[in-house]
Write an enzyme that holds these catalytic residues in place. Structure first.
Site, short mmCIF file in Angstrom:
data_model
loop_
_atom_site.label_atom_id
_atom_site.label_comp_id
_atom_site.label_asym_id
_atom_site.label_seq_id
_atom_site.Cartn_x
_atom_site.Cartn_y
_atom_site.Cartn_z
N ASP A 30 -17.26 7.34 -2.22
CA ASP A 30 -16.00 7.08 -1.55
C ASP A 30 -15.93 8.44 -0.68
O ASP A 30 -16.24 9.34 -0.71
CB ASP A 30 -14.91 6.46 -2.30
CG ASP A 30 -13.47 6.39 -1.40
OD1 ASP A 30 -13.81 5.92 -0.37
OD2 ASP A 30 -12.50 6.21 -2.03
N GLN A 68 -9.76 -3.66 -4.14
CA GLN A 68 -11.32 -3.30 -3.70
C GLN A 68 -12.48 -3.59 -4.73
O GLN A 68 -13.38 -4.04 -4.43
CB GLN A 68 -11.12 -1.85 -3.27
CG GLN A 68 -12.63 -1.11 -2.90
CD GLN A 68 -12.86 -1.85 -1.66
OE1 GLN A 68 -12.09 -1.72 -0.44
NE2 GLN A 68 -14.18 -2.44 -1.61
N ARG A 91 -13.55 -8.43 0.45
CA ARG A 91 -12.18 -8.14 0.26
C ARG A 91 -11.41 -9.54 0.62
O ARG A 91 -10.53 -9.83 -0.26
CB ARG A 91 -11.77 -7.06 1.34
CG ARG A 91 -12.39 -5.73 1.10
CD ARG A 91 -11.81 -5.31 -0.21
NE ARG A 91 -10.28 -5.16 -0.39
CZ ARG A 91 -9.49 -4.31 0.16
NH1 ARG A 91 -10.06 -3.37 0.64
NH2 ARG A 91 -8.07 -4.41 0.18
N ARG A 149 0.92 -1.00 0.13
CA ARG A 149 0.10 0.11 -0.05
C ARG A 149 0.92 1.13 -0.01
O ARG A 149 1.58 1.41 0.92
CB ARG A 149 -0.87 -0.11 1.24
CG ARG A 149 -1.59 1.21 1.28
CD ARG A 149 -2.88 1.30 2.41
NE ARG A 149 -3.97 0.59 1.75
CZ ARG A 149 -5.15 0.70 2.10
NH1 ARG A 149 -5.37 0.96 3.25
NH2 ARG A 149 -6.20 -0.07 1.47
N CYS A 202 -16.60 1.41 -0.16
CA CYS A 202 -15.27 0.74 0.16
C CYS A 202 -14.96 0.81 1.75
O CYS A 202 -14.20 -0.07 2.27
CB CYS A 202 -13.94 1.09 -0.49
SG CYS A 202 -13.23 2.71 -0.21
N HIS A 243 -7.06 1.28 -6.83
CA HIS A 243 -7.59 0.39 -5.66
C HIS A 243 -8.09 -0.89 -6.32
O HIS A 243 -9.22 -1.19 -5.94
CB HIS A 243 -8.36 1.06 -4.57
CG HIS A 243 -8.50 0.44 -3.26
ND1 HIS A 243 -7.60 -0.68 -2.93
CD2 HIS A 243 -9.20 0.70 -2.22
CE1 HIS A 243 -7.82 -0.94 -1.59
NE2 HIS A 243 -8.85 -0.23 -1.15
N1 CP Z 1 -11.42 -0.30 1.84
C1 CP Z 1 -9.99 -0.42 2.34
O1 CP Z 1 -9.08 -0.62 1.49
O2 CP Z 1 -10.10 -0.22 3.66
P1 CP Z 1 -8.64 -0.15 4.61
O3 CP Z 1 -7.89 1.32 4.28
O4 CP Z 1 -8.92 -0.28 6.00
O5 CP Z 1 -7.67 -1.31 4.22
N1 NVA Z 2 -9.94 6.65 -1.59
C1 NVA Z 2 -9.73 6.23 -0.15
C2 NVA Z 2 -9.78 4.59 -0.12
C3 NVA Z 2 -9.43 4.14 1.37
C4 NVA Z 2 -9.99 2.72 1.46
C5 NVA Z 2 -7.98 6.65 0.13
O1 NVA Z 2 -7.26 6.48 -0.70
O2 NVA Z 2 -7.81 7.14 1.15
#
Ligand code: CP
Ligand code: NVA
Length: 311
Positions: free
Chosen positions: A229, A141, A296, A111, A268, A138
């Site tokens: 989101d 997701q 997920r 990540r 998400c 992402h």
């Molecule tokens: N939706 C998602 O990726 O959640 P987290 O940020 O908790 O991993």
């Molecule tokens: N768009 C959000 C998604 C979190 C899972 C972010 O990048 O923070």
């Protein structure tokens, strides 16, 4: 000649047939272990003897726990580290990190703050690299979301999905998926937070049915699924400007009423109730957010199985 390494970096880079195979494998695996304790491995344990490394440059609940649980259910193991605790956090090149991890584990999930770092990690890895969210996309997701839609409403091909709000990383992966799986995607976002233009251009080139505009009411008209989101993603610094610009894009019951009568709602998570979505919608009967979060796990087991060449 050895087979190319199967990285899972972005949905636009994958064949539609691979995405379909991953989704079908996820449905089969989920059904096969219904009612089992969550720690019991699947009968075919396709990751037995394999280790997944996870690197986090940003916070996570769902991605961290679902990948860990996924590897256990596939019979494998994980090593998890926040990037700040690694030499990566002190400036060791990501290419060197890739070379070292390639000698120690069987796959890496990252990540990352910058999407380019995900790509650089993959370029120097001899093992699969999975994008567990970047500033640009992402993909894990969106496979979980598509699995959720198909569980509740059948094949996603031919359906209309409406994405309302910030044209962010989650929105981007929906754009990437649309031409691959044949759904229509209507996006409504304010001009200053519009989706990535390269993503839109690629989708158009691939004959994707993606329409981007700024009117949320137009976007949700007749939609099978309404998605939003957070308005402020991890790494965004213009909090107040975002809240001001995105306020007309809140998903509330009036907006949901413009979608199909049996439309469902996805998010998400984490959610900010009262900002991008009202309590009534996210906690109401059309919301599938808890199945979406659970999926997920199921989708990622099949992403891992694909990376390991078991699909
Ligand atoms: N939706 C998602 O990726 O959640 P987290 O940020 O908790 O991993
Ligand atoms: N768009 C959000 C998604 C979190 C899972 C972010 O990048 O923070």
């Amino acid at each position: 000649m050895s087979a190319p390494v199967r990285h899972f970096l972005d949905l636009w880079k994958l064949d539609g047939s691979d995405l379909r195979a991953i989704l079908e494998d996820a449905k089969r695996r989920k059904a096969a272990r219904l009612g089992w304790p969550k720690g019991r491995p699947d009968a075919d344990a396709v990751a037995e003897g394999r280790v997944l490394a996870m690197i986090f440059e940003k916070n996570s609940t769902r991605t961290r726990f679902s990948f860990d649980a996924a590897m256990r259910q596939l019979g494998g193991d994980v090593i998890i580290s926040n990037a700040v605790d690694m030499q990566l956090g002190r400036g060791e090149p990501i290419e060197d990190t890739a070379r070292v991890l390639s000698r120690m584990v069987d796959a890496v999930m990252i990540r990352a703050n910058n999407h380019q770092d995900v790509e650089r990690l993959a370029l120097s890895s001899t093992i699969p690299v999975i994008n567990g969210l970047s500033d640009r996309s992402h993909p894990c997701q969106i496979l979980a979301d598509l699995l959720t839609i198909e569980e509740h409403r059948g094949p996603v091909a031919g359906k209309t999905l409406a994405y309302v709000g910030d044209g962010n990383n989650v929105c981007a992966s929906f754009i990437h998926a649309a031409p691959k799986l044949g759904f229509r995607l209507n996006i409504a976002s304010p001009a200053i937070y519009h989706p990535d233009l390269h993503d839109l251009a690629r989708a158009a080139q691939e004959q994707g049915m993606v329409h981007a505009g700024d009117d949320p009411r137009e976007a949700v008209q007749g939609a099978d699924v309404v998605i939003t989101d957070t308005w402020v993603s991890m790494g965004d610094t213009d909090h107040d400007e975002r809240l001001d610009a995105l306020e007309p894009y809140q998903v509330d019951e009036q907006l949901m009423d413009l979608a199909k009568g049996d439309a469902v709602f996805l998010h998400c998570l984490p959610a900010h109730r009262g900002e991008e979505v009202t309590d009534e919608v996210i906690d109401g009967p059309k919301s599938l957010i808890w199945d979406e979060a659970e999926n997920r796990l199921h989708a990622q087991k099949s992403i891992l199985a694909w990376c390991f060449g078991a699909i």
